[in-house]
Design a protein around this motif. Structure first.
Motif, PDB file in Angstrom:
ATOM      1  N   VAL A  37      80.359  80.488 -37.919  1.00 50.33           N
ATOM      2  CA  VAL A  37      80.946  80.278 -37.248  1.00 50.33           C
ATOM      3  C   VAL A  37      82.910  79.625 -37.920  1.00 50.33           C
ATOM      4  O   VAL A  37      83.066  79.211 -38.586  1.00 50.33           O
ATOM      5  CB  VAL A  37      80.139  79.264 -37.039  1.00 50.33           C
ATOM      6  CG1 VAL A  37      80.516  78.234 -37.822  1.00 50.33           C
ATOM      7  CG2 VAL A  37      80.658  78.863 -35.476  1.00 50.33           C
ATOM      8  N   GLN A  38      83.959  80.238 -36.693  1.00 48.67           N
ATOM      9  CA  GLN A  38      84.979  79.718 -36.731  1.00 48.67           C
ATOM     10  C   GLN A  38      85.411  78.708 -35.546  1.00 48.67           C
ATOM     11  O   GLN A  38      84.908  79.309 -34.769  1.00 48.67           O
ATOM     12  CB  GLN A  38      86.005  81.117 -37.233  1.00 48.67           C
ATOM     13  CG  GLN A  38      87.436  80.325 -37.206  1.00 48.67           C
ATOM     14  CD  GLN A  38      88.261  81.689 -37.437  1.00 48.67           C
ATOM     15  OE1 GLN A  38      88.129  82.547 -37.093  1.00 48.67           O
ATOM     16  NE2 GLN A  38      88.766  81.176 -38.559  1.00 48.67           N
ATOM     17  N   TYR A  39      85.855  77.175 -36.166  1.00 45.36           N
ATOM     18  CA  TYR A  39      86.057  77.048 -34.679  1.00 45.36           C
ATOM     19  C   TYR A  39      87.953  76.638 -34.610  1.00 45.36           C
ATOM     20  O   TYR A  39      88.123  76.900 -35.494  1.00 45.36           O
ATOM     21  CB  TYR A  39      85.386  75.568 -35.530  1.00 45.36           C
ATOM     22  CG  TYR A  39      84.326  74.945 -35.567  1.00 45.36           C
ATOM     23  CD1 TYR A  39      83.469  74.900 -36.185  1.00 45.36           C
ATOM     24  CD2 TYR A  39      83.440  75.306 -33.970  1.00 45.36           C
ATOM     25  CE1 TYR A  39      81.841  75.014 -36.220  1.00 45.36           C
ATOM     26  CE2 TYR A  39      82.167  75.315 -33.536  1.00 45.36           C
ATOM     27  CZ  TYR A  39      81.269  75.358 -34.795  1.00 45.36           C
ATOM     28  OH  TYR A  39      79.846  75.084 -34.487  1.00 45.36           O
ATOM     29  N   SER A  84      79.329  71.678 -28.231  1.00 41.63           N
ATOM     30  CA  SER A  84      79.579  72.147 -29.462  1.00 41.63           C
ATOM     31  C   SER A  84      79.612  73.401 -30.761  1.00 41.63           C
ATOM     32  O   SER A  84      80.344  73.604 -31.340  1.00 41.63           O
ATOM     33  CB  SER A  84      79.428  70.788 -29.946  1.00 41.63           C
ATOM     34  OG  SER A  84      78.024  71.017 -30.181  1.00 41.63           O
ATOM     35  N   ASP A  85      78.388  74.124 -29.743  1.00 35.49           N
ATOM     36  CA  ASP A  85      78.316  75.549 -30.357  1.00 35.49           C
ATOM     37  C   ASP A  85      79.720  76.129 -29.830  1.00 35.49           C
ATOM     38  O   ASP A  85      79.852  77.170 -30.332  1.00 35.49           O
ATOM     39  CB  ASP A  85      77.030  75.819 -29.911  1.00 35.49           C
ATOM     40  CG  ASP A  85      75.575  75.291 -30.770  1.00 35.49           C
ATOM     41  OD1 ASP A  85      74.644  75.029 -30.185  1.00 35.49           O
ATOM     42  OD2 ASP A  85      76.000  74.926 -31.338  1.00 35.49           O
ATOM     43  N   SER A  86      80.519  76.007 -29.625  1.00 36.68           N
ATOM     44  CA  SER A  86      81.527  77.060 -28.700  1.00 36.68           C
ATOM     45  C   SER A  86      82.329  77.446 -29.828  1.00 36.68           C
ATOM     46  O   SER A  86      82.794  76.239 -30.302  1.00 36.68           O
ATOM     47  CB  SER A  86      82.365  76.188 -27.123  1.00 36.68           C
ATOM     48  OG  SER A  86      81.345  76.197 -25.818  1.00 36.68           O
ATOM     49  N   ALA A  87      82.857  78.454 -29.934  1.00 38.53           N
ATOM     50  CA  ALA A  87      82.833  78.768 -31.024  1.00 38.53           C
ATOM     51  C   ALA A  87      83.661  80.506 -31.777  1.00 38.53           C
ATOM     52  O   ALA A  87      83.087  81.208 -30.787  1.00 38.53           O
ATOM     53  CB  ALA A  87      83.105  78.173 -32.929  1.00 38.53           C
ATOM     54  N   TYR A  89      82.039  83.418 -33.375  1.00 39.72           N
ATOM     55  CA  TYR A  89      80.985  84.027 -34.113  1.00 39.72           C
ATOM     56  C   TYR A  89      80.683  85.570 -35.641  1.00 39.72           C
ATOM     57  O   TYR A  89      81.152  86.433 -34.550  1.00 39.72           O
ATOM     58  CB  TYR A  89      79.631  83.694 -33.951  1.00 39.72           C
ATOM     59  CG  TYR A  89      79.482  82.489 -33.006  1.00 39.72           C
ATOM     60  CD1 TYR A  89      79.450  81.918 -32.491  1.00 39.72           C
ATOM     61  CD2 TYR A  89      78.339  81.478 -34.227  1.00 39.72           C
ATOM     62  CE1 TYR A  89      79.841  80.188 -32.154  1.00 39.72           C
ATOM     63  CE2 TYR A  89      78.759  79.835 -33.927  1.00 39.72           C
ATOM     64  CZ  TYR A  89      78.656  79.646 -33.220  1.00 39.72           C
ATOM     65  OH  TYR A  89      78.148  78.318 -32.326  1.00 39.72           O
ATOM     66  N   SER A 110      83.126  85.148 -29.205  1.00 42.09           N
ATOM     67  CA  SER A 110      83.225  84.541 -29.409  1.00 42.09           C
ATOM     68  C   SER A 110      82.035  83.406 -27.984  1.00 42.09           C
ATOM     69  O   SER A 110      82.485  84.232 -26.832  1.00 42.09           O
ATOM     70  CB  SER A 110      84.518  84.271 -27.732  1.00 42.09           C
ATOM     71  OG  SER A 110      85.519  82.930 -27.348  1.00 42.09           O
TER      72      SER A 110
END
Lengths: 115, 116
Positions: A37-39, A84-87, A89, A110
């Motif tokens: 995962v990449q924020y 908060s899982d918005s990122a 992948y 996304s």
């Protein structure tokens, strides 16, 4: 060549609903599969991996992935999504070359979780 | 434990100028990777080190890119001269041992390069 495909550029889900981010793979031999995962403005963080054994792999932050050999898939799942899982992948496969091993990544999906 | 450290975080240069990126891997990790991530894409491997040795640089554009890891710890990636198409995020990653194909890689925050 070892490769993965992520067919969806974006996945939208409402908070509290289950989420799935899809990944299919193409390998010769046994697949070794990873999810990262990449924020925003941060590096990739490892979520989970499949090496062998149980087809359902559990990872960080409540995520899990299901390895399906017949469908050559390794979909990422979570029973109840959080905002908060918005990122971004990324699915990846361990690839072997003459000089050893590297990771081949998909183009990313996304995930947007709305309140 | 401290994570992978990269600097600078952002760099803006004009084309034809040189640029260098620095990476300090996690202590004890003998395998170090440099990846390039273009906008909207996944990371692509540029070079992989086992200690001081570059064991896979097949994807490194050697006419303008160079890398070193002199003491088997820190690494520097250089571009000279930079071109417009080099604008990307350059990621460094490390892992404990090359002997195990099962080990996940730990990534730094990356350096975002913009070439004008």
């Amino acid at each position: 060549a070892q490769s993965v495909a992520q067919p969806e550029d974006q996945v939208n889900v409402a908070e509290g609903n289950p989420l799935t981010v899809k990944c299919t793979y193409s390998v010769s031999g046994n697949p070794y599969l990873f999810w990262y995962v990449q924020y925003p403005n941060r590096g990739l963080q490892f979520l989970l991996k499949y090496i062998t054994g149980d087809n359902l792999v559990k990872g960080s932050y409540g995520f899990e992935a299901e390895f399906n050999k017949s469908q050559t898939s390794f979909h990422l799942k979570k029973p109840s999504a959080l905002v908060s899982d918005s990122a971004l992948y990324f699915c990846a496969v361990r690839a072997y070359s003459n000089s050893g091993y590297a990771l081949n990544f998909g183009k990313g999906t996304s995930l947007l979780v709305t309140p | 434990e401290a994570g992978v450290v990269q600097s600078p975080r952002y760099k803006i240069i004009e084309k034809k100028q040189p640029v260098a990126f620095w990476c300090n891997p996690i202590s004890g990790h003998n395998t170090l990777y440099w990846y390039r991530q273009n906008l909207g894409q996944g990371p692509e491997l540029l070079i992989r080190y086992e200690n001081e040795e570059a064991v896979d640089d097949s994807q490194l554009p050697k006419d303008r890119f160079s890398a070193e890891r002199l003491k088997g710890v820190d690494s520097t990636l250089k571009i000279q001269p930079a071109e417009l198409g080099d604008s990307a995020v350059y990621l460094c990653a490390s892992t404990r041992t090359s002997g195990s194909i099962y080990n996940e890689q730990f990534f730094g925050p990356g350096t975002r390069l913009t070439v004008l």
